[in-house]
Scaffold this motif. Structure first.
Motif, PDB file in Angstrom:
ATOM      1  N   ILE A 128      40.375  41.646  30.562  1.00 42.50           N
ATOM      2  CA  ILE A 128      40.589  42.825  30.115  1.00 42.50           C
ATOM      3  C   ILE A 128      40.920  43.558  31.924  1.00 42.50           C
ATOM      4  CG2 ILE A 128      39.265  46.045  30.519  1.00 42.50           C
ATOM      5  CD1 ILE A 128      37.011  44.668  29.315  1.00 42.50           C
ATOM      6  N   ASP A 129      40.360  43.013  33.051  1.00 44.32           N
ATOM      7  CA  ASP A 129      41.160  42.536  34.342  1.00 44.32           C
ATOM      8  C   ASP A 129      42.195  42.459  34.567  1.00 44.32           C
ATOM      9  OD1 ASP A 129      40.149  43.605  36.720  1.00 44.32           O
ATOM     10  OD2 ASP A 129      40.068  42.009  37.670  1.00 44.32           O
ATOM     11  N   SER A 189      35.590  48.686  28.156  1.00 42.85           N
ATOM     12  CA  SER A 189      34.859  48.638  29.335  1.00 42.85           C
ATOM     13  C   SER A 189      34.256  47.733  29.769  1.00 42.85           C
ATOM     14  CB  SER A 189      33.844  49.053  28.851  1.00 42.85           C
ATOM     15  OG  SER A 189      32.667  49.467  29.673  1.00 42.85           O
ATOM     16  N   GLN A 190      34.313  46.810  30.721  1.00 40.35           N
ATOM     17  CA  GLN A 190      34.260  45.745  31.728  1.00 40.35           C
ATOM     18  C   GLN A 190      32.604  45.568  31.737  1.00 40.35           C
ATOM     19  OE1 GLN A 190      36.677  45.291  35.279  1.00 40.35           O
ATOM     20  NE2 GLN A 190      37.995  45.944  34.702  1.00 40.35           N
ATOM     21  N   GLU A 191      31.961  46.597  31.842  1.00 44.71           N
ATOM     22  CA  GLU A 191      30.645  45.778  31.643  1.00 44.71           C
ATOM     23  C   GLU A 191      29.991  46.365  29.742  1.00 44.71           C
ATOM     24  OE1 GLU A 191      32.075  48.830  32.889  1.00 44.71           O
ATOM     25  OE2 GLU A 191      31.925  48.394  35.241  1.00 44.71           O
ATOM     26  N   ALA A 211      35.726  48.479  22.271  1.00 43.22           N
ATOM     27  CA  ALA A 211      36.638  47.216  22.392  1.00 43.22           C
ATOM     28  C   ALA A 211      35.807  46.413  24.290  1.00 43.22           C
ATOM     29  CB  ALA A 211      37.935  47.540  22.813  1.00 43.22           C
ATOM     30  N   GLY A 212      35.520  46.539  24.737  1.00 41.19           N
ATOM     31  CA  GLY A 212      34.381  45.788  25.599  1.00 41.19           C
ATOM     32  C   GLY A 212      33.520  45.253  25.012  1.00 41.19           C
ATOM     33  N   VAL A 213      32.803  46.150  24.169  1.00 43.31           N
ATOM     34  CA  VAL A 213      31.624  45.279  23.073  1.00 43.31           C
ATOM     35  C   VAL A 213      32.064  43.632  22.745  1.00 43.31           C
ATOM     36  CG1 VAL A 213      29.797  45.430  21.714  1.00 43.31           C
ATOM     37  CG2 VAL A 213      29.596  46.687  23.471  1.00 43.31           C
ATOM     38  N   GLN A 214      33.336  44.051  21.695  1.00 45.17           N
ATOM     39  CA  GLN A 214      34.212  43.642  21.094  1.00 45.17           C
ATOM     40  C   GLN A 214      34.582  42.120  21.748  1.00 45.17           C
ATOM     41  OE1 GLN A 214      33.911  43.296  17.526  1.00 45.17           O
ATOM     42  NE2 GLN A 214      35.076  41.730  17.260  1.00 45.17           N
ATOM     43  N   THR A 219      22.836  37.790  45.522  1.00 47.33           N
ATOM     44  CA  THR A 219      22.405  39.011  46.778  1.00 47.33           C
ATOM     45  C   THR A 219      24.226  39.224  47.387  1.00 47.33           C
ATOM     46  OG1 THR A 219      20.724  37.746  46.539  1.00 47.33           O
ATOM     47  CG2 THR A 219      21.132  38.762  48.824  1.00 47.33           C
ATOM     48  N   ALA A 220      25.095  38.467  47.672  1.00 44.96           N
ATOM     49  CA  ALA A 220      25.675  38.693  48.142  1.00 44.96           C
ATOM     50  C   ALA A 220      27.239  39.492  47.699  1.00 44.96           C
ATOM     51  CB  ALA A 220      27.177  37.774  48.387  1.00 44.96           C
ATOM     52  N   ALA A 221      27.136  39.381  46.579  1.00 42.47           N
ATOM     53  CA  ALA A 221      27.680  40.388  44.781  1.00 42.47           C
ATOM     54  C   ALA A 221      27.164  41.739  45.307  1.00 42.47           C
ATOM     55  CB  ALA A 221      27.364  40.382  43.811  1.00 42.47           C
ATOM     56  N   LEU A 222      25.769  41.905  45.532  1.00 42.25           N
ATOM     57  CA  LEU A 222      25.691  43.572  45.763  1.00 42.25           C
ATOM     58  C   LEU A 222      25.453  43.801  47.378  1.00 42.25           C
ATOM     59  CD1 LEU A 222      22.093  42.688  44.034  1.00 42.25           C
ATOM     60  CD2 LEU A 222      23.912  44.519  43.474  1.00 42.25           C
ATOM     61  N   ALA A 223      25.218  42.906  48.638  1.00 42.47           N
ATOM     62  CA  ALA A 223      25.739  43.324  49.810  1.00 42.47           C
ATOM     63  C   ALA A 223      27.158  43.760  49.989  1.00 42.47           C
ATOM     64  CB  ALA A 223      25.407  41.754  50.764  1.00 42.47           C
ATOM     65  N   HIS A 224      28.008  43.114  49.289  1.00 44.09           N
ATOM     66  CA  HIS A 224      29.522  43.392  49.206  1.00 44.09           C
ATOM     67  C   HIS A 224      30.600  44.317  48.672  1.00 44.09           C
ATOM     68  CE1 HIS A 224      29.992  40.864  52.878  1.00 44.09           C
ATOM     69  NE2 HIS A 224      29.519  39.996  52.158  1.00 44.09           N
ATOM     70  N   ASN A 225      28.800  45.093  47.983  1.00 48.60           N
ATOM     71  CA  ASN A 225      29.483  46.368  46.776  1.00 48.60           C
ATOM     72  C   ASN A 225      31.044  45.483  46.076  1.00 48.60           C
ATOM     73  OD1 ASN A 225      28.765  48.916  45.097  1.00 48.60           O
ATOM     74  ND2 ASN A 225      31.254  49.872  46.503  1.00 48.60           N
ATOM     75  N   LEU A 226      30.376  44.452  45.049  1.00 46.04           N
ATOM     76  CA  LEU A 226      31.181  43.836  44.550  1.00 46.04           C
ATOM     77  C   LEU A 226      31.340  44.506  43.030  1.00 46.04           C
ATOM     78  CD1 LEU A 226      31.494  39.298  44.863  1.00 46.04           C
ATOM     79  CD2 LEU A 226      32.769  41.733  46.130  1.00 46.04           C
ATOM     80  N   THR A 227      32.755  44.563  42.451  1.00 41.02           N
ATOM     81  CA  THR A 227      33.212  45.342  40.974  1.00 41.02           C
ATOM     82  C   THR A 227      32.883  44.475  40.393  1.00 41.02           C
ATOM     83  OG1 THR A 227      35.549  44.316  41.173  1.00 41.02           O
ATOM     84  CG2 THR A 227      35.355  46.131  42.379  1.00 41.02           C
ATOM     85  N   THR A 228      32.506  44.410  39.281  1.00 43.26           N
ATOM     86  CA  THR A 228      31.799  44.452  37.584  1.00 43.26           C
ATOM     87  C   THR A 228      33.484  42.776  37.537  1.00 43.26           C
ATOM     88  OG1 THR A 228      31.532  46.065  36.675  1.00 43.26           O
ATOM     89  CG2 THR A 228      32.141  43.628  35.446  1.00 43.26           C
ATOM     90  N   ALA A 229      34.485  42.624  37.824  1.00 47.09           N
ATOM     91  CA  ALA A 229      35.504  41.548  37.860  1.00 47.09           C
ATOM     92  C   ALA A 229      35.041  41.267  38.643  1.00 47.09           C
ATOM     93  CB  ALA A 229      36.525  41.996  37.677  1.00 47.09           C
ATOM     94  N   GLU A 230      34.775  41.434  40.292  1.00 52.08           N
ATOM     95  CA  GLU A 230      35.016  40.276  41.228  1.00 52.08           C
ATOM     96  C   GLU A 230      33.587  40.191  41.045  1.00 52.08           C
ATOM     97  OE1 GLU A 230      37.150  43.331  44.409  1.00 52.08           O
ATOM     98  OE2 GLU A 230      35.007  43.427  44.160  1.00 52.08           O
TER      99      GLU A 230
END
Length: 306
Positions: free
Chosen positions: A86-87, A105-107, A148-151, A271-282
């Motif tokens: 998607i991304d 939807s990426q999520e 579409a995301g689920v599929q 923890t790194a992903a949350l600390a830097h507020n990464l997006t779903t794709a990141e």
């Protein structure tokens, strides 16, 4: 002790390793305003990474002859390829899908991919995983983008599962005969296991290497050499229980690497992903890289001709 180990390593990683190196994401990820996180949907990649960690820490959940790193690799490979379909910001690991709308939807894709992989790997947890899927999908508005995301997630998960179906991981471990000559491997204290674990794992199809022996080190130095004696004495001095030669950090490092290291590193990544507020794709990229490596598996691509 485990939490203390993880906390100290996380602090080290976050202090000295930029998230661009740890996760391979854009430098913009470090500048994103975390104050906006409340308005963002819950990070599905982190949710499902936590779900797998809970399963792996449940006694008896993991088959004794299948290494848990395989589960991390399969789940995060599926999440990454589903989200990236998607991304479209990075090369896929293995699965290429065409005609995927950018609005999907990426999520939803991440949740569906993770759910289907984990249900296949841990069927006894299906009711829990089904509930987790509903929890993950609930905040996503109903409509074509969610569907579409689920599929996409389900399609990628099915292909990843099919690719790993005959990878050799379900083979029985190869019996090992302990040698008696000087330098031959012997069962180690304190438990003195009758057999080494995962003796068949070198025959499992790699996720990112061309072959299991690609980076295998050379043979050890001769038993009569100074190099061998120096290394032996260093290990004995630093590794002795209740010894005084090692520093507190060296002792803690030894205990850290003696644990279920794949769990720790995935906790560090999330923890790194949350600390830097990464997006779903990141986040998908961040968690996939320690699981399957940066390089795509060209060996598998030649075999399956995707």
């Amino acid at each position: 002790m485990a939490n203390r180990l993880i906390a100290r390593v996380v602090l080290f990683v976050l202090a000295f390793i930029p998230v661009t190196q740890l996760c391979g994401v854009s430098p913009d990820a470090q500048r994103r305003d975390p104050g906006n996180s409340a308005s963002q949907p819950v990070n599905a990649v982190i949710q499902w990474n936590r779900t797998l960690l809970v399963i792996l820490r449940t006694p008896g959940a993991q088959p004794a002859t299948i290494h848990p790193t395989r589960s991390f690799a399969m789940m995060h490979a599926a999440i990454y390829d589903a989200v990236n379909a998607i991304d479209r910001t990075h090369k896929p690991y293995l699965i290429r899908l065409s005609g995927v709308p950018r609005s999907a939807s990426q999520e939803a894709a991440a949740a569906a991919a993770a759910h289907d992989v984990l249900v296949a790997l841990y069927p006894n947890f299906q009711s829990t995983l089904d509930s987790q899927l509903q929890t993950s999908l609930a905040p996503i508005p109903e409509g074509a983008d969610k569907s579409a995301g689920v599929q996409v997630g389900k399609m990628v998960a099915a292909q990843i599962l099919d690719l790993r179906k005959h990878d050799g991981s379900d083979a029985q471990p190869i019996p090992y005969v302990f040698g008696t000559a000087p330098g031959a491997y012997q069962s180690t204290p304190p438990n003195f296991p009758k057999q080494p674990q995962f003796t068949h794992w070198s025959h499992v199809t790699p996720f990112a290497l061309e072959r299991a022996s690609q980076f295998r080190p050379g043979p050890p130095p001769a038993l009569t050499s100074d190099t061998y004696s120096d290394a032996f004495n260093e290990v004995k001095t630093l590794g002795i229980e209740n010894g005084t030669a090692s520093t507190p950090d060296q002792a803690l490092t030894g205990r850290f690497w003696n644990g279920a290291i794949q769990n720790y590193w995935n906790e560090i990544s999330q923890t790194a992903a949350l600390a830097h507020n990464l997006t779903t794709a990141e986040s998908a990229l961040c968690l996939a890289q320690p699981s399957v490596g940066r390089r795509r598996d060209r060996f598998l691509r030649r075999q399956i001709r995707l």
